[in-house]
Design an enzyme around this catalytic site. Structure first.
Site, short mmCIF file in Angstrom:
data_model
loop_
_atom_site.label_atom_id
_atom_site.label_comp_id
_atom_site.label_asym_id
_atom_site.label_seq_id
_atom_site.Cartn_x
_atom_site.Cartn_y
_atom_site.Cartn_z
N ASN A 10 0.86 -1.18 0.00
CA ASN A 10 0.00 0.00 0.00
C ASN A 10 0.91 1.23 0.00
O ASN A 10 1.48 1.58 1.03
CB ASN A 10 -0.89 -0.04 1.26
CG ASN A 10 -1.71 1.22 1.44
OD1 ASN A 10 -1.79 2.06 0.54
ND2 ASN A 10 -2.30 1.37 2.62
N TRP A 11 1.03 1.86 -1.17
CA TRP A 11 1.95 2.99 -1.28
C TRP A 11 1.38 4.26 -0.65
O TRP A 11 2.09 5.26 -0.51
CB TRP A 11 2.29 3.26 -2.75
CG TRP A 11 3.21 2.25 -3.37
CD1 TRP A 11 3.62 1.07 -2.82
CD2 TRP A 11 3.85 2.34 -4.65
NE1 TRP A 11 4.47 0.41 -3.68
CE2 TRP A 11 4.63 1.18 -4.82
CE3 TRP A 11 3.83 3.29 -5.68
CZ2 TRP A 11 5.38 0.94 -5.96
CZ3 TRP A 11 4.58 3.04 -6.82
CH2 TRP A 11 5.35 1.89 -6.96
N LYS A 12 0.10 4.26 -0.33
CA LYS A 12 -0.55 5.46 0.23
C LYS A 12 -0.31 6.65 -0.71
O LYS A 12 -0.24 6.46 -1.92
CB LYS A 12 -0.07 5.71 1.67
CG LYS A 12 -0.18 4.43 2.53
CD LYS A 12 0.01 4.66 3.99
CE LYS A 12 -0.15 3.31 4.72
NZ LYS A 12 -0.11 3.45 6.16
N HIS A 90 -9.55 1.51 4.79
CA HIS A 90 -8.28 1.65 5.52
C HIS A 90 -8.49 2.65 6.66
O HIS A 90 -9.25 3.62 6.52
CB HIS A 90 -7.18 2.15 4.58
CG HIS A 90 -5.83 2.12 5.19
ND1 HIS A 90 -5.40 3.09 6.07
CD2 HIS A 90 -4.82 1.23 5.09
CE1 HIS A 90 -4.18 2.79 6.47
NE2 HIS A 90 -3.79 1.68 5.89
N GLU A 92 -6.82 5.01 7.69
CA GLU A 92 -6.55 6.42 7.33
C GLU A 92 -7.74 7.04 6.62
O GLU A 92 -8.01 8.23 6.75
CB GLU A 92 -5.26 6.50 6.50
CG GLU A 92 -4.04 6.29 7.38
CD GLU A 92 -2.84 5.68 6.68
OE1 GLU A 92 -2.78 5.69 5.45
OE2 GLU A 92 -1.95 5.18 7.40
N GLU A 160 -5.69 -4.61 10.59
CA GLU A 160 -4.64 -3.62 10.81
C GLU A 160 -4.94 -2.84 12.08
O GLU A 160 -5.73 -1.88 12.06
CB GLU A 160 -4.58 -2.64 9.64
CG GLU A 160 -4.28 -3.29 8.31
CD GLU A 160 -3.64 -2.30 7.34
OE1 GLU A 160 -2.52 -2.56 6.91
OE2 GLU A 160 -4.26 -1.26 7.06
N GLY A 166 2.39 2.27 10.79
CA GLY A 166 3.42 3.30 10.66
C GLY A 166 4.13 3.64 11.96
O GLY A 166 4.81 4.66 12.04
N SER A 206 3.16 -2.15 10.45
CA SER A 206 4.59 -2.27 10.77
C SER A 206 5.17 -3.64 10.45
O SER A 206 6.03 -4.14 11.18
CB SER A 206 4.83 -1.90 12.24
OG SER A 206 4.51 -0.52 12.44
N GLY A 227 2.70 -1.15 4.30
CA GLY A 227 2.74 0.28 3.98
C GLY A 227 4.16 0.73 3.72
O GLY A 227 4.72 0.53 2.65
N GLY A 228 4.79 1.34 4.73
CA GLY A 228 6.11 1.94 4.59
C GLY A 228 7.13 1.05 3.90
O GLY A 228 7.87 1.49 3.01
P1 PGA Z 1 2.74 0.30 7.69
O1 PGA Z 1 1.28 0.54 7.07
O2 PGA Z 1 3.25 -1.00 7.09
O3 PGA Z 1 3.54 1.48 7.24
O4 PGA Z 1 2.57 0.20 9.15
C1 PGA Z 1 0.39 -0.52 6.85
C2 PGA Z 1 -0.89 -0.01 6.23
O5 PGA Z 1 -1.33 1.09 6.59
O6 PGA Z 1 -1.48 -0.68 5.37
#
Ligand code: PGA
Length: 244
Positions: A10-12, A90, A92, A160, A166, A206, A227-228
């Site tokens: 997930n590149w956001k 998600h 976010e 999640e 993050g 994470s 994500g990251g």
């Molecule tokens: P993260 O994000 O791996 O940076 O914790 C995961 C996500 O939000 O899908």
């Protein structure tokens, strides 16, 4: 043989046209991964990255197919650009855009209509976990975020925990196992033994090269939403290798 795991990046809101290079680097290093790989870049990049051997997904869609919704993107548009899946609900989006379970369910119905796999995200906040309410909250989100007519074949669920996204913090393996077992039981209750058992459950929050293998080895964890670490070819590659 257990089903192949799925590692979804997930590149956001990260990535410009030059990010194609990062994906190329990843692909060269992992030409035939032993797990399924999905990359969800910003919608602006989907068409440009399509057809190069890595499955692509969107990060959100509007419930309707088209219409007067400035700035929104429909599931049909994602599909047309080359996506096979879409992340929905998600945390976010639930936080930044006030998305409710009902809206997520409508979006999941739209994904099915357009032939996209819906990756529906659920997860508790830290205060909800501290209050002993993690399962109640996640169970409620799961029930409310799937449309009544949901087809289990087109569904992936991503657990999640909001406090792990993050932050570099993750639940213990026992907590991850407990939640995935709980989600599996709920899915079997809802869809029946076989279809409910076949829905892939992803852990997200994470996941890094250093913890991916142990997380993927937990019962009922069918892969990860990353994500990251999905923004660096080497880290994403190491996580993909851990899922093989
Ligand atoms: P993260 O994000 O791996 O940076 O914790 C995961 C996500 O939000 O899908």
């Amino acid at each position: 043989m257990p089903p192949r795991k799925l590692v979804a990046g997930n590149w956001k809101m990260n990535g410009l046209a030059a990010s194609a290079e990062m994906l190329e680097t990843f692909r060269r290093a992992h030409p035939a991964p032993a797990c399924d790989v999905l990359v969800c870049p910003p919608a602006t990049l989907i068409a440009g990255l399509a057809g190069r051997g890595t499955a692509l997904g969107g990060q959100d869609c509007h419930p309707e197919a088209s219409g007067a919704h400035t700035g929104d993107i429909s599931a049909e548009m994602l599909r047309d650009a080359g996506a096979e899946a879409v992340i929905l609900g998600h945390s976010e989006r639930r936080t930044d855009h006030g998305e409710t379970d009902a809206l997520v369910a409508a979006k999941a119905a739209a994904a099915a209509r357009a032939g996209l796999t819906a990756i529906v995200c659920v997860g508790e906040t830290e205060s909800q976990r501290d209050a002993g309410r993690a399962m109640e909250v996640v169970g409620g989100q799961l029930a409310g975020s799937l449309p009544p007519e949901a087809d289990p074949a087109g569904l992936v669920i991503a657990y999640e925990p909001v406090w792990a996204i993050g932050t570099g913090r993750t639940p213990s393996l026992a907590e991850i196992g407990e939640m995935h077992d709980f989600l599996r039981a709920r899915l079997i209750e809802r869809f029946g033994a076989e279809p409910g058992a076949a829905i892939r459950l992803l852990y997200g929050g994470s996941v890094k090269p250093g913890n991916a293998a142990e997380i993927f080895a937990v019962g009922n964890v069918g892969g990860g939403l990353i994500g990251g670490a999905s923004l660096k070819a080497e880290d994403f590659g190491a996580i993909v290798a851990a899922a093989g």
